[in-house]
Write a protein that holds these residues in place. Sequence first.
Motif, PDB file in Angstrom:
ATOM      1  N   TYR A 136      -7.822  -0.257  -3.660  1.00  0.00           N
ATOM      2  CA  TYR A 136      -7.110   1.148  -3.709  1.00  0.00           C
ATOM      3  C   TYR A 136      -7.225   1.398  -5.386  1.00  0.00           C
ATOM      4  CZ  TYR A 136      -5.612   0.401   1.019  1.00  0.00           C
ATOM      5  OH  TYR A 136      -5.563   0.304   2.301  1.00  0.00           O
ATOM      6  N   PRO A 137      -8.163   1.671  -5.767  1.00  0.00           N
ATOM      7  CA  PRO A 137      -8.170   2.003  -7.281  1.00  0.00           C
ATOM      8  C   PRO A 137      -7.421   3.078  -7.777  1.00  0.00           C
ATOM      9  CG  PRO A 137     -10.463   1.592  -6.386  1.00  0.00           C
ATOM     10  CD  PRO A 137      -9.676   1.810  -5.340  1.00  0.00           C
ATOM     11  N   GLU A 138      -6.764   4.104  -6.819  1.00  0.00           N
ATOM     12  CA  GLU A 138      -6.016   5.132  -7.355  1.00  0.00           C
ATOM     13  C   GLU A 138      -4.543   5.034  -6.728  1.00  0.00           C
ATOM     14  OE1 GLU A 138      -7.918   9.096  -7.413  1.00  0.00           O
ATOM     15  OE2 GLU A 138      -9.857   8.138  -7.278  1.00  0.00           O
ATOM     16  N   LYS A 142       2.254   4.573  -0.025  1.00  0.00           N
ATOM     17  CA  LYS A 142       3.632   3.885   0.444  1.00  0.00           C
ATOM     18  C   LYS A 142       3.677   2.584  -0.247  1.00  0.00           C
ATOM     19  CE  LYS A 142       2.683   6.605   4.886  1.00  0.00           C
ATOM     20  NZ  LYS A 142       2.348   6.334   6.321  1.00  0.00           N
ATOM     21  N   VAL A 143       2.479   2.006  -1.055  1.00  0.00           N
ATOM     22  CA  VAL A 143       2.850   0.756  -1.574  1.00  0.00           C
ATOM     23  C   VAL A 143       2.532   0.605  -3.076  1.00  0.00           C
ATOM     24  CG1 VAL A 143       1.803  -1.628  -1.416  1.00  0.00           C
ATOM     25  CG2 VAL A 143       1.715  -0.084   0.529  1.00  0.00           C
ATOM     26  N   ASP A 144       3.439   0.081  -3.761  1.00  0.00           N
ATOM     27  CA  ASP A 144       3.480   0.079  -5.484  1.00  0.00           C
ATOM     28  C   ASP A 144       2.323  -0.783  -5.714  1.00  0.00           C
ATOM     29  OD1 ASP A 144       4.151  -2.462  -6.439  1.00  0.00           O
ATOM     30  OD2 ASP A 144       5.809  -2.302  -5.150  1.00  0.00           O
ATOM     31  N   SER A 145       1.604  -0.479  -7.053  1.00  0.00           N
ATOM     32  CA  SER A 145       0.341  -1.101  -7.438  1.00  0.00           C
ATOM     33  C   SER A 145       0.484  -2.537  -7.443  1.00  0.00           C
ATOM     34  CB  SER A 145      -0.016  -0.691  -8.830  1.00  0.00           C
ATOM     35  OG  SER A 145       1.080  -0.591  -9.824  1.00  0.00           O
ATOM     36  N   GLY A 146       1.749  -2.900  -7.757  1.00  0.00           N
ATOM     37  CA  GLY A 146       1.862  -4.465  -8.078  1.00  0.00           C
ATOM     38  C   GLY A 146       1.730  -5.541  -6.733  1.00  0.00           C
ATOM     39  N   GLU A 147       2.183  -4.603  -5.621  1.00  0.00           N
ATOM     40  CA  GLU A 147       2.131  -5.230  -4.328  1.00  0.00           C
ATOM     41  C   GLU A 147       0.676  -5.106  -4.019  1.00  0.00           C
ATOM     42  OE1 GLU A 147       3.109  -7.164  -0.976  1.00  0.00           O
ATOM     43  OE2 GLU A 147       4.366  -6.971  -2.741  1.00  0.00           O
TER      44      GLU A 147
END
Length: 288
Positions: A136-138, A142-147
Amino acid sequence: MSNLCNSSVGFAPYTLEVTGKGIHEVEQARAAIPAGTPINIAFLGNEDHAQRIRAAQVIRACGAEPVPIISSRRLRSEADRDELLGALVAQAAPKRFMFVGGDPATPAGPYQDSLALLASGVLERHGIEQVVITGYPEGHPKVDSGELMRALKWKLDFLRETGCAVEITTQFGFDAEAVVRWIEQLRQQGIDTPVRIGVPGPADVGKLLRFARQFGVATSASILRRYGLSMTNLMQRVGAERYWDQLQAGLGGRQLGRIGWHLYPFGGVEDGVNWINARLGGLDESRR
């Protein structure tokens, strides 16, 4: 866990995606689809297992490679999982599977996400040797980038321990700079897994925006302008030429490992395949 998977896998110039209901489009476009092209089979909530199995059979009969997408949260039980995967293996012999979480907010069965499904023993039980996971590059709504990054690393570590061959296929998007930054981040963290960048084929502006909302893709006005989309004419049919050119410029001359392409043919398989065939015809072998 036993080392049951083959770590080497051929890398086709591109892959593409279809639904069970749209499988006739593959039959219509088979002359334009290179032999052996991996074709992902979407796992939609309004389709059943019989349609998914039939789609895999048609893809195989057309000389392409079926890649069933398995939606973890849509599986009703372990028996449901085994019934579907067992039938796919027996009737279409897919070489690889793609495991995703899926859209439902509440799981239909025991699998909360693709991590839980992978950890359930599904690979050993069905002799799966090649796996595709999603990037998910962008980001994800529903999910933060760290997760997202932690989950990606968990899957890669888990699959590496099994010896599986792995590819990452990204969601489609509009922000080429974000995609290139994301791949750079992977490589800087020592992740050398092949990445396929999701690109949409020619489609109406309105349809592209509907799919963008469905996939949670950012559609700010500035990004849409860079892509060449006009909100005033939703019926206008556009290709991803600007996005493609921006990606080529961002990737050009960089040592970012093995990178390929994944076509989302929102406007039809034949048009999409012809479009990407024309794009790849203009690239040298090292960039495919």
